[in-house]
Design a protein around this motif. Structure first.
Motif, PDB file in Angstrom:
ATOM      1  N   ALA A 203      -2.253  -1.103   1.928  1.00 11.94           N
ATOM      2  CA  ALA A 203      -1.360  -2.238   2.519  1.00 11.94           C
ATOM      3  C   ALA A 203      -0.215  -2.688   1.516  1.00 11.94           C
ATOM      4  CB  ALA A 203      -2.132  -3.516   2.905  1.00 11.94           C
ATOM      5  N   HIS A 204      -0.514  -2.777   0.267  1.00  7.15           N
ATOM      6  CA  HIS A 204       0.155  -2.952  -0.797  1.00  7.15           C
ATOM      7  C   HIS A 204       1.434  -2.267  -1.139  1.00  7.15           C
ATOM      8  CE1 HIS A 204      -3.485  -5.784  -2.881  1.00  7.15           C
ATOM      9  NE2 HIS A 204      -3.055  -5.984  -1.673  1.00  7.15           N
ATOM     10  N   VAL A 205       1.233  -1.020  -0.862  1.00  7.19           N
ATOM     11  CA  VAL A 205       2.312   0.033  -1.003  1.00  7.19           C
ATOM     12  C   VAL A 205       3.151  -0.146   0.164  1.00  7.19           C
ATOM     13  CG1 VAL A 205       2.919   2.582  -1.434  1.00  7.19           C
ATOM     14  CG2 VAL A 205       0.800   1.533  -2.615  1.00  7.19           C
ATOM     15  N   ARG A 206       2.417  -0.466   1.317  1.00  9.13           N
ATOM     16  CA  ARG A 206       3.301  -0.376   2.662  1.00  9.13           C
ATOM     17  C   ARG A 206       4.305  -1.534   2.593  1.00  9.13           C
ATOM     18  NH1 ARG A 206      -0.340  -1.942   6.276  1.00  9.13           N
ATOM     19  NH2 ARG A 206      -1.358   0.254   6.156  1.00  9.13           N
ATOM     20  N   PHE A 207       3.832  -2.727   2.036  1.00 16.03           N
ATOM     21  CA  PHE A 207       4.709  -3.595   1.776  1.00 16.03           C
ATOM     22  C   PHE A 207       5.964  -3.284   0.908  1.00 16.03           C
ATOM     23  CE2 PHE A 207       1.121  -6.949   1.757  1.00 16.03           C
ATOM     24  CZ  PHE A 207       1.302  -7.274   3.266  1.00 16.03           C
ATOM     25  N   GLY A 208       5.687  -2.574  -0.186  1.00 14.68           N
ATOM     26  CA  GLY A 208       6.612  -2.246  -1.018  1.00 14.68           C
ATOM     27  C   GLY A 208       7.675  -1.211  -0.526  1.00 14.68           C
ATOM     28  N   PRO A 242      -2.617  15.791  -8.064  1.00 10.12           N
ATOM     29  CA  PRO A 242      -2.598  15.890  -6.673  1.00 10.12           C
ATOM     30  C   PRO A 242      -2.591  14.443  -6.253  1.00 10.12           C
ATOM     31  CG  PRO A 242      -4.934  15.480  -7.933  1.00 10.12           C
ATOM     32  CD  PRO A 242      -3.596  15.722  -8.865  1.00 10.12           C
ATOM     33  N   PHE A 243      -1.987  14.655  -4.833  1.00 10.58           N
ATOM     34  CA  PHE A 243      -1.395  13.589  -4.042  1.00 10.58           C
ATOM     35  C   PHE A 243      -2.619  13.239  -3.031  1.00 10.58           C
ATOM     36  CE2 PHE A 243       2.732  14.950  -5.341  1.00 10.58           C
ATOM     37  CZ  PHE A 243       2.972  13.923  -6.398  1.00 10.58           C
ATOM     38  N   ASN A 244      -2.752  12.054  -2.663  1.00  6.98           N
ATOM     39  CA  ASN A 244      -3.672  11.651  -1.520  1.00  6.98           C
ATOM     40  C   ASN A 244      -2.502  11.408  -0.227  1.00  6.98           C
ATOM     41  OD1 ASN A 244      -5.348  10.446   0.307  1.00  6.98           O
ATOM     42  ND2 ASN A 244      -6.372   8.941  -1.036  1.00  6.98           N
ATOM     43  N   ASP A 245      -2.352  12.580   0.271  1.00  9.32           N
ATOM     44  CA  ASP A 245      -1.281  12.529   1.467  1.00  9.32           C
ATOM     45  C   ASP A 245      -1.514  11.571   2.233  1.00  9.32           C
ATOM     46  OD1 ASP A 245       0.459  14.200   0.045  1.00  9.32           O
ATOM     47  OD2 ASP A 245      -0.858  15.972   0.814  1.00  9.32           O
ATOM     48  N   ALA A 250      -0.326   6.598   5.434  1.00  7.30           N
ATOM     49  CA  ALA A 250      -0.542   5.354   5.764  1.00  7.30           C
ATOM     50  C   ALA A 250       0.075   4.158   5.186  1.00  7.30           C
ATOM     51  CB  ALA A 250      -2.128   5.157   5.842  1.00  7.30           C
ATOM     52  N   ALA A 251       0.549   4.370   4.039  1.00  7.75           N
ATOM     53  CA  ALA A 251       1.204   3.245   3.315  1.00  7.75           C
ATOM     54  C   ALA A 251       2.807   3.401   3.441  1.00  7.75           C
ATOM     55  CB  ALA A 251       0.820   3.382   1.701  1.00  7.75           C
TER      56      ALA A 251
END
Length: 262
Positions: A203-208, A242-245, A250-251
């Motif tokens: 959720a925090h990354v999504r805000f950004g 590696p990335f958590n795609d 979702a973010a």
């Protein structure tokens, strides 16, 4: 006379005691949500937030190596996580207080929610540390986490590009492995704490990401190109797999965005 949001955030940032900072961050978020703070920016944010006497802060290159296993390794892991969450309280408070006037009320609401979440995360981790016979401040911690805030203090786009969309997004990549690691140590309570933190960080990354997209639109820039240019300007590390795609998607971070820098 009603207290202003800037004055309340500044006071919380200047708190040195970890418990007092946690309580102050949560109070600012609650008072804002309840309409007790005026939307006015009559107080400057400090260049450096308040810090407790411990932990000793060291340059990243001077930090002792963390051992992989055993009690000392477990405590070092949780202490490092506690420090990340403690600094994250200040990063979110400073975001709201430094840029809220130009970015608007929803921006302030979102990043005060982040500050309250980070305060809760810190409390959970510090409590968990205490069940293992340690506490926040018992070990040294690195002092590089605030540098991203300092370098972007005059550029909201740069701050959004680096802090939520690079640093917090990296947490989405590494936290699942940390969850598995602590679970294999038999620490189920610790695994549940990290699972809660991972959900909140999405959720925090999504805000950004959302506020960055709005900022780019106001400037008339393409968000992906603006993000890459700001990361090149302000971020001194590397964006690497590696990335958590699935968590990143979702973010609100498309794979095309960050793989272009990998």
């Amino acid at each position: 006379m009603q207290t202003t949001i800037a004055a309340a955030i500044r006071a919380a940032l200047l708190e040195c005691d970890p418990h007092a900072k946690v309580m102050a961050a949560r109070k600012v978020a609650r008072d804002w949500r309840l309409g007790r703070l005026a939307f006015a920016f009559d107080a400057a944010m400090p260049e450096t937030p308040g810090r407790p006497d411990a932990p000793e802060l060291l340059p990243p290159g001077k930090m002792p190596r963390r051992k992989g296993g055993g009690e000392r390794g477990r405590i070092a892991l949780w202490h490092a996580l506690a420090h990340i969450e403690f600094v994250a309280i200040d990063l979110a408070l400073d975001m709201a207080g430094r840029f809220g006037e130009s970015m608007g009320r929803q921006f302030v609401s979102d990043f005060l929610k982040v500050a309250a979440d980070e305060a809760m995360h810190f409390s959970l981790i510090d409590r968990h540390l205490r069940t293992q016979g340690s506490h926040y401040g018992a070990l040294p911690a690195h002092d590089g986490l605030w540098s991203a805030a300092h370098e972007t203090r005059g550029d909201v786009g740069g701050r959004l590009a680096v802090v939520p969309m690079v640093l917090e997004a990296r947490a989405l990549d590494v936290t699942p492995a940390a969850i598995e690691r602590v679970r294999t140590m038999g620490d189920e309570r610790g695994a549940r704490i990290l699972e809660r933190i991972l959900d909140d960080e999405i959720a925090h990354v999504r805000f950004g990401a959302n506020h960055f997209a709005d900022h780019a639109e106001r400037l008339g820039d393409e968000p992906g190109e603006l993000w890459k240019s700001l990361v090149f300007r302000y971020f001194h590390g590397s964006v690497k797999p590696p990335f958590n795609d699935s968590a990143r998607l979702a973010a609100g971070l498309s794979r095309d965005l960050y793989t272009a820098l990998a």
